[in-house]
Design a protein around this motif. Structure first.
Motif, PDB file in Angstrom:
ATOM      1  N   ILE A   4       7.279  -2.037 -16.530  1.00 17.04           N
ATOM      2  CA  ILE A   4       6.136  -1.110 -16.474  1.00 17.04           C
ATOM      3  C   ILE A   4       4.859  -1.857 -16.113  1.00 17.04           C
ATOM      4  CG2 ILE A   4       4.646   0.373 -17.885  1.00 17.04           C
ATOM      5  CD1 ILE A   4       7.242   0.989 -19.547  1.00 17.04           C
ATOM      6  N   TRP A   5       4.611  -2.961 -16.794  1.00 17.17           N
ATOM      7  CA  TRP A   5       3.383  -3.728 -16.564  1.00 17.17           C
ATOM      8  C   TRP A   5       3.375  -4.340 -15.162  1.00 17.17           C
ATOM      9  CZ3 TRP A   5       1.494  -8.221 -20.264  1.00 17.17           C
ATOM     10  CH2 TRP A   5       0.124  -8.401 -20.087  1.00 17.17           C
ATOM     11  N   GLY A   6       4.487  -4.979 -14.788  1.00 15.75           N
ATOM     12  CA  GLY A   6       4.557  -5.622 -13.482  1.00 15.75           C
ATOM     13  C   GLY A   6       4.529  -4.648 -12.319  1.00 15.75           C
ATOM     14  N   ALA A   7       4.879  -3.380 -12.585  1.00 14.86           N
ATOM     15  CA  ALA A   7       4.970  -2.395 -11.514  1.00 14.86           C
ATOM     16  C   ALA A   7       3.615  -2.040 -10.907  1.00 14.86           C
ATOM     17  CB  ALA A   7       5.655  -1.126 -12.031  1.00 14.86           C
ATOM     18  N   TRP A   8       2.527  -2.206 -11.684  1.00 13.94           N
ATOM     19  CA  TRP A   8       1.211  -1.836 -11.152  1.00 13.94           C
ATOM     20  C   TRP A   8       0.156  -2.922 -11.288  1.00 13.94           C
ATOM     21  CZ3 TRP A   8      -3.142  -1.771 -14.256  1.00 13.94           C
ATOM     22  CH2 TRP A   8      -2.910  -1.859 -15.646  1.00 13.94           C
ATOM     23  N   PHE A   9       0.319  -3.829 -12.243  1.00 13.93           N
ATOM     24  CA  PHE A   9      -0.731  -4.785 -12.579  1.00 13.93           C
ATOM     25  C   PHE A   9      -0.932  -5.825 -11.477  1.00 13.93           C
ATOM     26  CE2 PHE A   9      -2.518  -8.365 -15.092  1.00 13.93           C
ATOM     27  CZ  PHE A   9      -3.578  -7.704 -15.680  1.00 13.93           C
ATOM     28  N   VAL A  10       0.152  -6.306 -10.870  1.00 12.89           N
ATOM     29  CA  VAL A  10       0.062  -7.361  -9.861  1.00 12.89           C
ATOM     30  C   VAL A  10      -0.721  -6.883  -8.642  1.00 12.89           C
ATOM     31  CG1 VAL A  10       1.393  -8.802  -8.267  1.00 12.89           C
ATOM     32  CG2 VAL A  10       2.178  -8.490 -10.625  1.00 12.89           C
ATOM     33  N   THR A  11      -0.488  -5.651  -8.236  1.00 11.77           N
ATOM     34  CA  THR A  11      -1.109  -5.130  -7.009  1.00 11.77           C
ATOM     35  C   THR A  11      -2.358  -4.292  -7.286  1.00 11.77           C
ATOM     36  OG1 THR A  11       0.414  -3.241  -7.091  1.00 11.77           O
ATOM     37  CG2 THR A  11       1.064  -5.128  -5.732  1.00 11.77           C
ATOM     38  N   LEU A  12      -2.838  -4.292  -8.521  1.00 13.33           N
ATOM     39  CA  LEU A  12      -4.001  -3.481  -8.875  1.00 13.33           C
ATOM     40  C   LEU A  12      -5.215  -3.811  -8.014  1.00 13.33           C
ATOM     41  CD1 LEU A  12      -5.554  -1.477 -10.685  1.00 13.33           C
ATOM     42  CD2 LEU A  12      -5.901  -3.364 -12.318  1.00 13.33           C
ATOM     43  N   GLY A  13      -5.486  -5.108  -7.829  1.00 12.17           N
ATOM     44  CA  GLY A  13      -6.651  -5.501  -7.044  1.00 12.17           C
ATOM     45  C   GLY A  13      -6.573  -4.987  -5.614  1.00 12.17           C
ATOM     46  N   THR A  14      -5.396  -5.126  -4.999  1.00 11.35           N
ATOM     47  CA  THR A  14      -5.210  -4.648  -3.632  1.00 11.35           C
ATOM     48  C   THR A  14      -5.377  -3.132  -3.554  1.00 11.35           C
ATOM     49  OG1 THR A  14      -3.706  -6.466  -3.135  1.00 11.35           O
ATOM     50  CG2 THR A  14      -3.614  -4.555  -1.683  1.00 11.35           C
ATOM     51  N   TYR A  15      -4.829  -2.414  -4.533  1.00 14.08           N
ATOM     52  CA  TYR A  15      -4.941  -0.959  -4.549  1.00 14.08           C
ATOM     53  C   TYR A  15      -6.398  -0.517  -4.633  1.00 14.08           C
ATOM     54  CZ  TYR A  15      -4.781   3.817  -6.330  1.00 14.08           C
ATOM     55  OH  TYR A  15      -4.991   5.167  -6.505  1.00 14.08           O
ATOM     56  N   LEU A  16      -7.157  -1.154  -5.516  1.00 11.65           N
ATOM     57  CA  LEU A  16      -8.552  -0.759  -5.695  1.00 11.65           C
ATOM     58  C   LEU A  16      -9.379  -1.060  -4.450  1.00 11.65           C
ATOM     59  CD1 LEU A  16      -9.165  -1.921  -9.376  1.00 11.65           C
ATOM     60  CD2 LEU A  16      -8.855   0.419  -8.553  1.00 11.65           C
ATOM     61  N   LEU A  17      -9.169  -2.234  -3.864  1.00 16.43           N
ATOM     62  CA  LEU A  17      -9.957  -2.627  -2.698  1.00 16.43           C
ATOM     63  C   LEU A  17      -9.602  -1.791  -1.466  1.00 16.43           C
ATOM     64  CD1 LEU A  17      -9.824  -6.505  -3.129  1.00 16.43           C
ATOM     65  CD2 LEU A  17     -11.856  -5.067  -3.402  1.00 16.43           C
ATOM     66  N   LYS A  18      -8.324  -1.532  -1.266  1.00 14.36           N
ATOM     67  CA  LYS A  18      -7.879  -0.858  -0.050  1.00 14.36           C
ATOM     68  C   LYS A  18      -7.829   0.662  -0.196  1.00 14.36           C
ATOM     69  CE  LYS A  18      -7.167  -4.754   2.112  1.00 14.36           C
ATOM     70  NZ  LYS A  18      -8.058  -5.174   3.229  1.00 14.36           N
ATOM     71  N   ASN A  19      -7.284   1.143  -1.305  1.00 12.79           N
ATOM     72  CA  ASN A  19      -7.090   2.591  -1.448  1.00 12.79           C
ATOM     73  C   ASN A  19      -8.334   3.312  -1.973  1.00 12.79           C
ATOM     74  OD1 ASN A  19      -4.384   1.322  -1.387  1.00 12.79           O
ATOM     75  ND2 ASN A  19      -3.642   3.413  -1.609  1.00 12.79           N
ATOM     76  N   LEU A  20      -9.026   2.685  -2.939  1.00 11.88           N
ATOM     77  CA  LEU A  20     -10.205   3.334  -3.520  1.00 11.88           C
ATOM     78  C   LEU A  20     -11.510   2.751  -3.001  1.00 11.88           C
ATOM     79  CD1 LEU A  20      -9.166   3.918  -7.254  1.00 11.88           C
ATOM     80  CD2 LEU A  20      -8.797   5.365  -5.246  1.00 11.88           C
ATOM     81  N   ASN A  21     -11.401   1.745  -2.114  1.00  9.56           N
ATOM     82  CA  ASN A  21     -12.586   1.150  -1.474  1.00  9.56           C
ATOM     83  C   ASN A  21     -13.629   0.672  -2.486  1.00  9.56           C
ATOM     84  OD1 ASN A  21     -11.678   1.744   1.242  1.00  9.56           O
ATOM     85  ND2 ASN A  21     -12.156   3.885   0.805  1.00  9.56           N
ATOM     86  N   THR A  22     -13.170  -0.029  -3.502  1.00  8.23           N
ATOM     87  CA  THR A  22     -14.075  -0.538  -4.530  1.00  8.23           C
ATOM     88  C   THR A  22     -14.662  -1.882  -4.129  1.00  8.23           C
ATOM     89  OG1 THR A  22     -12.347  -1.758  -5.696  1.00  8.23           O
ATOM     90  CG2 THR A  22     -12.644   0.558  -6.294  1.00  8.23           C
ATOM     91  N   THR A  23     -15.596  -2.357  -4.911  1.00  6.63           N
ATOM     92  CA  THR A  23     -16.090  -3.727  -4.785  1.00  6.63           C
ATOM     93  C   THR A  23     -15.216  -4.638  -5.639  1.00  6.63           C
ATOM     94  OG1 THR A  23     -17.571  -3.548  -6.688  1.00  6.63           O
ATOM     95  CG2 THR A  23     -18.436  -2.856  -4.538  1.00  6.63           C
TER      96      THR A  23
END
Length: 416
Positions: free
Chosen positions: A19-38
């Motif tokens: 569960i943890w590994g399924a989203w935590f590793v790629t969280l940074g990429t998801y936020l930067l690319k999908n949600l266009n965060t800083t």
């Protein structure tokens, strides 16, 4: 343990860390690319882990240890977690996403202690039995990363599915938890103070000058650790590594291998050399990241990932053993809780705030960063911590015999 109980505990561990590994590793990429965060917002998202680590002792101490069976609380928390992860996947921007992920980490972090508690209570000889069960957790993390890489979710912009995959696994573990062996609370006489719940009764260890140096080094080394957790996956994707999440699972493979060698190295090298090698590995890892790329220096990226086993095991696992050896019989658990609160709570919180601001400061274009400079900063921090540690720490304790050093004695939680 009976084969049935061993299977249930192993499946519990597998799902817990899948569960943890399924989203935590790629969280940074998801936020930067999908949600266009800083990057600063990415750091804020990762510090939810620290907030969860700080809150977790209250949940375990005030609820699990006193009123309800551990397996039932585990089930309820994971069912709540499944709903929160699914809601997080539907968030359109960071302001909507953050409350869900913060709530989720407050719900999830206590489950790390609960799965250990449930396991230990079912074992007649935890020193021999726990490692064989716990290793399934690391396997779950590895399988999660390989699945993301195999399905190519990073490259095709489908990382939102990582949260839904994790939500499904969380719902499964939530329901499965109610079938786990009963683990009722152990009745304790009197009331525990807030300090006891947080493990602060172990604060007396800081009177030992060498342990104080180790304690401060542990907090400080978690600052560069935050760079690794928050921005390794975005970095690897930016420099062109294919299936980066899957490749990152090599770090967990390395971790398992080096953990098996800890007893041998501990006897031969002692505490100071083990801790120093662990910190030196942090420096080398970030130098590899700084000068590696997706072409001729690709091997540096792989080497930096594989060094995770030495980085974590030689410092954190050795530190857990060192803490256990110094703590009295009545405060061993409190001491482990205290060092965890300080590192994953305070240290990681500082690192998460700092790393995001630094990555933002060295953003060169809308999609690119000056990664060489970015990685040299945590390398420098780790080198400074190492230098102070080598200068001030005195190893006054004789290393234990190999057969006395076990994963259970160290109260090891593999940092996946």
């Amino acid at each position: 343990m009976t084969p049935t109980i061993r299977f249930k505990l192993s499946l519990m561990m597998f799902l817990e860390f899948f569960i943890w590994g399924a989203w935590f590793v790629t969280l940074g990429t998801y936020l930067l690319k999908n949600l266009n965060t800083t990057a600063t917002q990415v750091g804020a998202a990762f510090l939810t882990q620290s907030i969860g680590a700080i809150v977790a002792p209250f949940i375990i101490g005030l609820i699990a240890d006193r009123f309800f069976s551990a397996q039932k609380i585990l089930g309820v928390l994971h069912l709540l977690g499944a709903a929160l992860l699914w809601l997080a996947s539907s968030a359109a921007d960071f302001s909507a996403f953050y409350p869900y992920i913060l709530s989720y980490m407050i719900v999830y972090m206590p489950t790390l202690a609960l799965v250990n508690s449930i396991s230990f209570r079912q074992m007649k000889n935890p020193q021999k039995e726990f490692a064989n069960v716990r290793v399934l957790g690391t396997l779950g993390w590895i399988i999660a990363g390989l699945t993301i890489g195999w399905l190519n979710w990073e490259q095709n912009g489908s990382l939102v599915l990582t949260f839904r995959m994790a939500a499904g696994a969380s719902a499964l573990l939530g329901l499965f938890s109610f079938t786990l062996p009963p683990t009722p609370p152990i009745k304790k006489e009197g009331k525990s103070s807030v300090g006891q719940l947080l493990g602060l009764e172990a604060i007396g260890l800081l009177k030992n000058r060498s342990y104080l140096i180790f304690f401060l080094a542990s907090v400080a080394i978690c600052v560069p650790l935050s760079f690794y957790y928050g921005f390794t996956n975005p970095f690897l994707n930016e420099v062109g590594m294919k299936s980066a999440a899957g490749v990152q699972s090599l770090g967990q493979v390395s971790e398992v291998l080096f953990m098996l060698l800890i007893p041998v190295f501990f006897v031969r090298l002692g505490v100071k050399k083990m801790l120093a090698i662990g910190m030196l590995a942090w420096v080398v890892r970030y130098l590899f990241f700084a000068y590696g790329d997706g072409n001729s220096s690709y091997w540096m990226l792989i080497a930096g990932i594989v060094l995770h086993g030495i980085c974590y095991d030689f410092f954190f696992v050795t530190g857990q053993i060192y803490t256990d050896n110094l703590a009295g019989e009545q405060s061993k658990s409190a001491a482990q809780g205290f060092i965890t609160l300080a590192t994953y709570g305070v240290g990681m919180l500082i690192g998460s705030l700092l790393s995001g601001q630094i990555v933002d400061a060295y953003k060169t274009t809308a999609d690119l960063h000056d990664w060489q400079t970015i990685w040299l900063i945590p390398a420098g921090i780790a080198a400074a911590v190492l230098a102070v540690f080598l200068l001030l720490f005195k190893d006054q304790n004789v290393p234990a015999k190999a057969e006395e050093i076990s994963l259970a004695e160290a109260n090891v939680r593999v940092e996946v």
